[in-house]
Design a protein around this motif. Structure first.
Motif, PDB file in Angstrom:
ATOM      1  N   ALA A  87      30.015 -42.670  39.074  1.00 49.29           N
ATOM      2  CA  ALA A  87      29.087 -42.079  40.044  1.00 49.29           C
ATOM      3  C   ALA A  87      27.811 -41.610  39.355  1.00 49.29           C
ATOM      4  N   ALA A  88      27.972 -40.930  38.212  1.00 50.01           N
ATOM      5  CA  ALA A  88      26.793 -40.487  37.459  1.00 50.01           C
ATOM      6  C   ALA A  88      25.973 -41.685  36.997  1.00 50.01           C
ATOM      7  N   ASP A  89      26.659 -42.730  36.524  1.00 52.85           N
ATOM      8  CA  ASP A  89      25.951 -43.931  36.078  1.00 52.85           C
ATOM      9  C   ASP A  89      25.197 -44.588  37.225  1.00 52.85           C
ATOM     10  N   ALA A  90      25.789 -44.580  38.412  1.00 51.55           N
ATOM     11  CA  ALA A  90      25.130 -45.203  39.568  1.00 51.55           C
ATOM     12  C   ALA A  90      23.849 -44.457  39.936  1.00 51.55           C
ATOM     13  N   VAL A  91      23.874 -43.131  39.851  1.00 53.51           N
ATOM     14  CA  VAL A  91      22.662 -42.361  40.142  1.00 53.51           C
ATOM     15  C   VAL A  91      21.588 -42.664  39.101  1.00 53.51           C
ATOM     16  N   VAL A  98      18.000 -47.427  47.546  1.00 51.32           N
ATOM     17  CA  VAL A  98      19.335 -47.822  47.114  1.00 51.32           C
ATOM     18  C   VAL A  98      20.338 -46.838  47.707  1.00 51.32           C
ATOM     19  N   HIS A  99      21.612 -47.227  47.689  1.00 53.27           N
ATOM     20  CA  HIS A  99      22.672 -46.417  48.289  1.00 53.27           C
ATOM     21  C   HIS A  99      23.851 -46.344  47.336  1.00 53.27           C
ATOM     22  N   VAL A 100      24.416 -45.155  47.204  1.00 54.42           N
ATOM     23  CA  VAL A 100      25.618 -44.954  46.397  1.00 54.42           C
ATOM     24  C   VAL A 100      26.678 -44.327  47.287  1.00 54.42           C
ATOM     25  N   GLU A 101      27.847 -44.976  47.337  1.00 54.03           N
ATOM     26  CA  GLU A 101      28.990 -44.471  48.108  1.00 54.03           C
ATOM     27  C   GLU A 101      30.012 -43.904  47.143  1.00 54.03           C
ATOM     28  N   PRO A 136      25.337 -35.355  32.318  1.00 51.34           N
ATOM     29  CA  PRO A 136      24.377 -36.250  32.979  1.00 51.34           C
ATOM     30  C   PRO A 136      23.474 -36.908  31.938  1.00 51.34           C
ATOM     31  N   TRP A 137      23.044 -38.111  32.219  1.00 54.94           N
ATOM     32  CA  TRP A 137      22.145 -38.781  31.290  1.00 54.94           C
ATOM     33  C   TRP A 137      21.061 -39.513  32.059  1.00 54.94           C
ATOM     34  N   VAL A 138      19.928 -39.640  31.400  1.00 51.65           N
ATOM     35  CA  VAL A 138      18.768 -40.306  31.967  1.00 51.65           C
ATOM     36  C   VAL A 138      18.517 -41.575  31.169  1.00 51.65           C
TER      37      VAL A 138
END
Length: 540
Positions: free
Chosen positions: A140-144, A159-162, A176-178
């Motif tokens: 989930a974090a990677d998807a964001v 974009v959409h993340v489910e 978290p990572w950027v």
């Protein structure tokens, strides 16, 4: 934090990317996202409908350039936001939609779960750049992070993340990572030199800029002043060149006078536009020589074949073109009708003025009242203010042509998806993106009533928002089209409530007038009020 789970993986990653505001409605299934917002310093804004949340996020993105973030609950919360997501896709705006999903392993089983959706991510994927259903908190974090990477260095689109319900509650011990910033493509140097030679040698150059150039205003001005070329914009490019500049022709790409000027030009530079039907209104752009600049390869020949195609970011490409031009002396001496900009009385300025007058005259035909209304509102709104419109005649026949803005990101309107109900929530998003700066809404009664519930949101936020509603008794544009086709008006002549009284019921101010000339004073008063003001303009 006392609880670190899949919800915190998402929210902490949002905060790591600089998100400070999200738009959405809390629901049974998204509470593990809401749990972490305040501890991460993120403000939750609650519209009264998820579609309004999406439009507010789109307006936020449009005026700030930062991605708008939408939190929905599962099922109907997500589907309510789909129209706004599709709007952001059509208008090339960065938006991240986050929604919960059915628990892992229950996908497509039709178990009768609360808010169960056959294929939520698949449905959204058909409308946005991509949709991803995640498998765990780290995913989930990677998807964001991946979502924010798509907003940089490429054409911005939603974009959409489910996040499955079980993933939202799973323990997460990560950080978290950027991701690294992806550099946008740079145009081929030989192509730049070729384009610069063609532009320098043109006797009647013309420039069209679209939404892809909103962050290249300085570069557009420098290049066009060097060329002495008139500049027309699409609606999404409105203000890229200050519309009071002597070379500015305004947002006139849809007008036949501009199409004629393009056909007569011997070098046409198109920057950041697909030149689609929503820009041209069934017209066509042609020229002897077309040079196109776009960050997306698929745009470079779309709807108008380019002789020279420059793949790259608008600002970078225009700087390269400016550098590749011959010196000013060479331009003046060799191509006297293509002289650099030399003030309001030079040949380039005269040509731009003549084209602007022709476009204004064409736009004014049948729209004189809308011009009057827009000039009255323009007189009240400070130069740095933002105007939000809607799919209303007062916007696309009026504001597009007669509400001049000095810079990009000052006009909220969706010409491509042409959605109704956009203006009010978009203005709320714009107000939050530019706190303290003036914002006004100008739209028709049909559009206002599509999202009138968001007046409650504006009241909650105590926004000094003038909302000018031009009352023409329903869906005037569709009525006109029915008449043109010989269809008796059906479903378009609608009773309009007393909007000033309705505003009072919401806790806002409300006034009525039938005098467009009174709008300047009424809008000025509303900008200094302690809450939003609905200004009901009754038309004959």
């Amino acid at each position: 934090m006392s609880v670190r789970n899949g919800g915190s993986a998402v929210v902490e990653t949002l905060a790591a990317h600089g998100v400070d505001t999200v738009f959405g409605i809390p629901g049974t299934h998204n509470l593990e996202l809401y749990r972490h917002l305040a501890p991460c310093g993120i403000r939750a804004v609650t519209p009264r409908h998820e579609q309004g949340a999406g439009y507010a996020a789109e307006g936020y993105a449009r005026v700030s350039g930062r991605p708008g973030v939408v939190l929905t609950t599962s099922g109907p919360g997500m589907t309510n936001a789909m129209t706004a997501a599709a709007t952001a896709y059509a208008e090339s705006q960065p938006m991240l939609v986050l929604s919960p999903g059915v628990p892992t392993g229950t996908e497509g089983r039709d178990l009768g779960l609360l808010h169960e959706t056959k294929d939520a991510s698949g449905a959204m994927d058909r409308l946005v750049r991509w949709s991803r259903r995640v498998a765990g908190p780290e995913d989930a974090a990677d998807a964001v992070t991946a979502a924010f990477a798509t907003f940089r260095g490429a054409r911005p689109r939603p974009v959409h993340v489910e996040i499955p319900l079980d993933v939202l509650e799973q323990q997460w011990d990560g950080s978290p990572w950027v991701g690294a910033v992806t550099a946008p493509p740079e145009p081929d140097a030989a192509d730049v030199r070729c384009a610069a030679t063609l532009l320098a040698g043109a006797r009647r150059p013309l420039v069209i800029v679209g939404g892809g150039a909103v962050d290249a205003a300085a570069e557009v001005r420098a290049l066009t002043e060097a060329l002495g070329a008139p500049v027309a914009t699409t609606v999404n490019g409105k203000g890229v060149l200050d519309e009071s500049h002597p070379l500015a022709v305004g947002a006139s790409v849809r007008l036949r006078a501009l199409h004629k000027a393009a056909a007569e030009s011997d070098a046409l530079l198109v920057v950041g536009s697909e030149l689609g039907d929503s820009d041209l209104w069934e017209g066509r752009i042609t020229a002897q020589t077309v040079i196109r600049c776009d960050i997306e390869p698929g745009q470079l020949h779309k709807n108008c074949q380019a002789a020279v195609a420059l793949l790259g970011d608008a600002a970078t490409t225009l700087r390269a073109l400016r550098t590749a031009l011959p010196t000013s002396g060479a331009l003046v001496g060799t191509y006297p009708t293509n002289a650099p900009f030399v003030g309001t009385h030079g040949p380039a300025s005269v040509r731009a003025s003549e084209l602007r007058d022709a476009c204004r005259a064409e736009a004014r035909d049948g729209a004189a009242t809308y011009e009057e209304i827009n000039l009255a509102v323009r007189a009240a709104l400070p130069a740095d203010g933002v105007l939000a419109g809607d799919s209303s005649q007062v916007t696309y026949l009026g504001s597009v042509h007669f509400f001049d803005v000095p810079a990009p990101r000052r006009f909220c309107y969706t010409p491509g998806y042409a959605t109704l109900g956009y203006g009010l929530p978009a203005a709320i998003g714009a107000s939050l993106a530019r706190p303290g700066e003036p914002v006004a809404v100008l739209l028709g009664d049909g559009a206002f009533l599509f999202s009138v519930q968001e007046l409650a949101t504006a009241v909650d936020l105590r926004l000094p928002l003038p909302i000018v509603v031009v009352d023409n008794g329903g869906y005037r544009e569709i009525r006109d089209q029915q008449e043109q086709r010989g269809i008796p008006p059906v479903g378009v002549d609608l009773p309009v409530p007393d909007l000033a009284a309705l505003a009072g019921a919401f806790g806002a101010h409300g006034v009525r007038t039938s005098d467009p000339g009174a709008l300047t004073a009424l809008v000025a008063d509303a900008l200094s009020a302690d809450r939003p003001t609905v200004i009901h303009l009754e038309m004959e």
